[in-house]
Design a protein around this motif. Structure first.
Motif, PDB file in Angstrom:
ATOM      1  N   ALA A   1       1.094  -1.258  -0.072  1.00  0.00           N
ATOM      2  CA  ALA A   1       0.083   0.189  -0.031  1.00  0.00           C
ATOM      3  C   ALA A   1       0.589   1.075   0.063  1.00  0.00           C
ATOM      4  O   ALA A   1       0.727   2.519  -0.583  1.00  0.00           O
ATOM      5  CB  ALA A   1      -1.015  -0.179   0.967  1.00  0.00           C
ATOM      6  N   ALA A   2       1.315   1.324   0.909  1.00  0.00           N
ATOM      7  CA  ALA A   2       3.088   2.356   0.860  1.00  0.00           C
ATOM      8  C   ALA A   2       3.393   2.654  -0.776  1.00  0.00           C
ATOM      9  O   ALA A   2       3.931   4.065  -0.799  1.00  0.00           O
ATOM     10  CB  ALA A   2       3.995   2.048   2.093  1.00  0.00           C
ATOM     11  N   CYS A   3       3.858   1.578  -1.646  1.00  0.00           N
ATOM     12  CA  CYS A   3       4.608   1.528  -2.735  1.00  0.00           C
ATOM     13  C   CYS A   3       3.508   2.982  -3.701  1.00  0.00           C
ATOM     14  O   CYS A   3       3.553   3.036  -4.206  1.00  0.00           O
ATOM     15  CB  CYS A   3       4.941  -0.013  -2.887  1.00  0.00           C
ATOM     16  SG  CYS A   3       6.156  -0.795  -2.575  1.00  0.00           S
ATOM     17  N   CYS A   4       2.152   2.277  -3.706  1.00  0.00           N
ATOM     18  CA  CYS A   4       1.180   3.015  -4.099  1.00  0.00           C
ATOM     19  C   CYS A   4       1.297   4.450  -4.175  1.00  0.00           C
ATOM     20  O   CYS A   4       0.509   4.922  -4.969  1.00  0.00           O
ATOM     21  CB  CYS A   4      -0.513   1.754  -4.271  1.00  0.00           C
ATOM     22  SG  CYS A   4      -0.162   0.208  -4.433  1.00  0.00           S
ATOM     23  N   ALA A   5       1.193   4.754  -2.409  1.00  0.00           N
ATOM     24  CA  ALA A   5       0.943   5.726  -1.970  1.00  0.00           C
ATOM     25  C   ALA A   5       2.201   6.030  -3.122  1.00  0.00           C
ATOM     26  O   ALA A   5       2.322   7.622  -3.228  1.00  0.00           O
ATOM     27  CB  ALA A   5       0.838   6.377  -0.902  1.00  0.00           C
TER      28      ALA A   5
END
Length: 590
Positions: A118-122
């Motif tokens: 999820a952090a990579c998507c952000a």
């Protein structure tokens, strides 16, 4: 109204002033919900394959007080000695933090992987938002969140390094694009995150080549010809140089193996096929495998290999030619350039241990390719064909979600994973050996023997000598389990000759096979030689006790077990063995 609905969704994502700061969090919430739907089942999964060496059996991971050694001791990365040629201290630190929080509960480790995804998507939104616009970058983050070709990067805990270096590389890129002048806070943030990315996994070095490409393409943070450009890049280049020096000091030179194809030219052809497979996974991410095997090309000319090579050449030439043909062609060219540069460190032109092809390798590559391709398609295309785009997007996302959900249980445990992998890639030596290991653990000895004998009879050869060493090692283990110690001893000897540094467990099994074959003197000699290297090795003392027990020398056996417990009071096997010997002595006395 129906026609305006998809367009309104697009404007919703692209709207800059909503009147509520919480409104801007909605896209991130959508990404989190999609990831939970796609991979939530992984919280029930266990540790698979390399997870055991990187986490479960890694004593450094379970003692975070030794965190400084992650940066100075190559053995801290894994319990497998051959993997200590890698330098990824931040990856090991992340595992240690998980171990501190969750112990050996795999579900906690998987929860961290979901959070990192999820952090990579952000981070994609942060890195590319200024370059391609909010609507397209949010669409890109959603695609990245559920794209099935990236599922190994999420489901395989040992692929954590890819998530980490992707996250910090994207943060570095986003900060780079926001630099107003050299040495401002964005510049320092860019430098810091680049350094963390490098310490997470070595392929992050590709970012130093990608930054000038993107600067030339987007004229951000300013035109490349500006006088300030030297000051912009100099700290970044110094950071990369320091990392390489640090890595060389701690680890030494990279471990190079023979060319995968037997020669440089054959390996280039094989790598061309690998790139074609990666491109096919981008557009059709459904033929996924836990392990891929690329057969060496047939004698020149091999039509498949030459065709793959020509396709790659055409793409690279097209990228160069279309770069100056307009905005959208330039974006397409940048996507092609990102693809090849990001994968250059794992292109095997300089052959290194590991796998020639793996879905985990494309995690960072797709993090850039997807936004750049979305930008090449253009927001106007989505708005002009809003209904079609919305319907197609819903169908594609649904099919991807189903693929993610159905693939997640495959990674539940080793038995599930390797049962499927042996069907998908029956020619993979590593997969067959690992399946045999599972069969030995399940006491399916006959099946393991047939599997390993099949490898040896087929005269399969791996470019990694370690693979063949493991074949003979596990064949020896299976023979020992089948009560055929003389044959097991022979296989262990072959394995010891193939390993660069014989494993301690191999020495123990070699001694056991010798003792069970009646060669007690030879068994004791092997163990005494190991004790000369380290008198404080409890497992060797326990092995000595086992040999003495077989000879009937209960006094020496008890003494050896006591030595093992003195060194390691938590050695449960030695404690159990000592109690058995003491009972035997008591019965003998009475």
């Amino acid at each position: 109204m129906l026609k305006s609905m998809p367009a309104s969704i697009l404007s919703f994502f692209g709207k800059k002033d909503t009147g509520s700061r919480y409104f801007r969090l909605v896209p991130y919430l959508i990404v989190i919900l999609l990831i939970a739907a796609a991979y939530g089942g992984s919280l029930r999964n266990g540790f698979i394959w390399d997870d055991e060496t990187f986490m479960v059996n890694n004593k450094y991971v379970h003692d975070i007080s030794r965190w400084e050694e992650y940066f100075t001791t190559p053995e801290s990365i894994s319990s497998e000695p051959t993997l200590s040629r890698m330098y990824r201290p931040v990856q090991t630190l992340s595992f240690a933090i998980d171990a501190l929080l969750w112990g050996k509960k795999a579900g906690g480790f998987h929860l961290t992987s979901l959070a990192l995804h999820a952090a990579c998507c952000a981070a994609i939104i942060f890195a590319f938002g200024l370059l391609i616009g909010r609507t397209l970058v949010i669409a890109s983050a959603i695609i990245f969140a559920v794209h099935p070709a990236l599922s190994e990067g999420v489901l395989s805990l040992s692929a954590r390094g890819n998530q980490l270096y992707t996250l910090f590389s994207l943060l570095s890129l986003g900060a780079f694009m926001r630099v107003a002048r050299p040495f401002d806070r964005n510049h320092f943030f860019c430098l810091a995150t680049l350094s963390i990315a490098l310490l997470s996994k070595e392929p992050a070095i590709a970012l130093i080549a990608l930054l000038p490409v993107l600067q030339i393409g987007f004229n951000r943070p300013w035109e490349f010809q500006a006088k300030q450009t030297l000051l912009l890049y100099l700290p970044l280049v110094i950071s990369v140089a320091l990392f390489l020096l640090l890595r060389a000091h701690v680890v030494g030179a990279a471990k190079v193996v023979p060319y995968w194809g037997g020669s440089l030219w054959a390996t280039v052809q094989m790598q061309a096929e690998v790139f074609v497979i990666y491109l096919s996974l981008l557009v059709w991410p459904f033929s996924l495998q836990g392990r891929y095997v690329i057969p060496p090309p047939a004698p020149f000319p091999d039509p498949a290999a030459i065709g793959a090579l020509l396709l790659n050449v055409i793409l690279i030439v097209a990228g160069v030619v279309t770069y100056r043909a307009g905005d959208r062609p330039k974006l397409l060219a940048l996507a092609i350039i990102w693809f090849y540069i990001s994968l250059a460190p794992v292109s095997n032109i300089i052959p290194i241990p590991g796998s020639m092809l793996g879905e985990r390798f494309i995690y960072f590559a797709f993090a850039g390719v997807i936004p750049l391709l979305a930008a090449a398609a253009g927001e106007s295309v989505f708005k002009r064909h809003a209904i079609i785009a919305a319907c197609c997007g819903a169908v594609v996302l649904s099919s991807w979600l189903v693929t993610d959900i159905t693939r997640t249980p495959v990674w539940r445990d080793n038995k599930s994973f390797f049962t499927l992998a042996t069907v998908q890639v029956p020619t993979s030596i590593a997969v067959q050996v690992r399946m045999a290991q599972e069969e030995i653990a399940s006491k399916e000895t006959d099946s393991a023997l047939r599997r390993l004998e099949g490898i040896l009879n087929s005269r399969s050869v791996s470019p990694l000598q370690r693979d063949m060493a493991l074949v003979h090692y596990w064949y020896g283990r299976a023979l020992l389990a089948a009560d055929r110690p003389p044959e097991a001893y022979r296989e262990f000897r072959i394995s010891a000759d193939l390993f660069e540094e014989p494993r301690k467990d191999l020495i123990l099994y070699l001694a056991e096979a010798a003792a069970r074959s009646g060669d007690f003197r030879g068994a004791l000699s092997l163990l005494e030689k190991e004790l000369k290297k380290s008198m404080e090795d409890d497992s060797i003392w326990n092995g000595m006790g086992n040999v003495y027990l077989m000879t009937g020398d209960l006094s020496s056996a008890a003494s050896s077990y006591q030595q093992a417990l003195r060194i390691n009071p938590r050695n449960t096997e030695a404690a159990s063995n000592l109690q058995f010997v003491l009972r035997r002595q008591a019965l003998k006395t009475h």
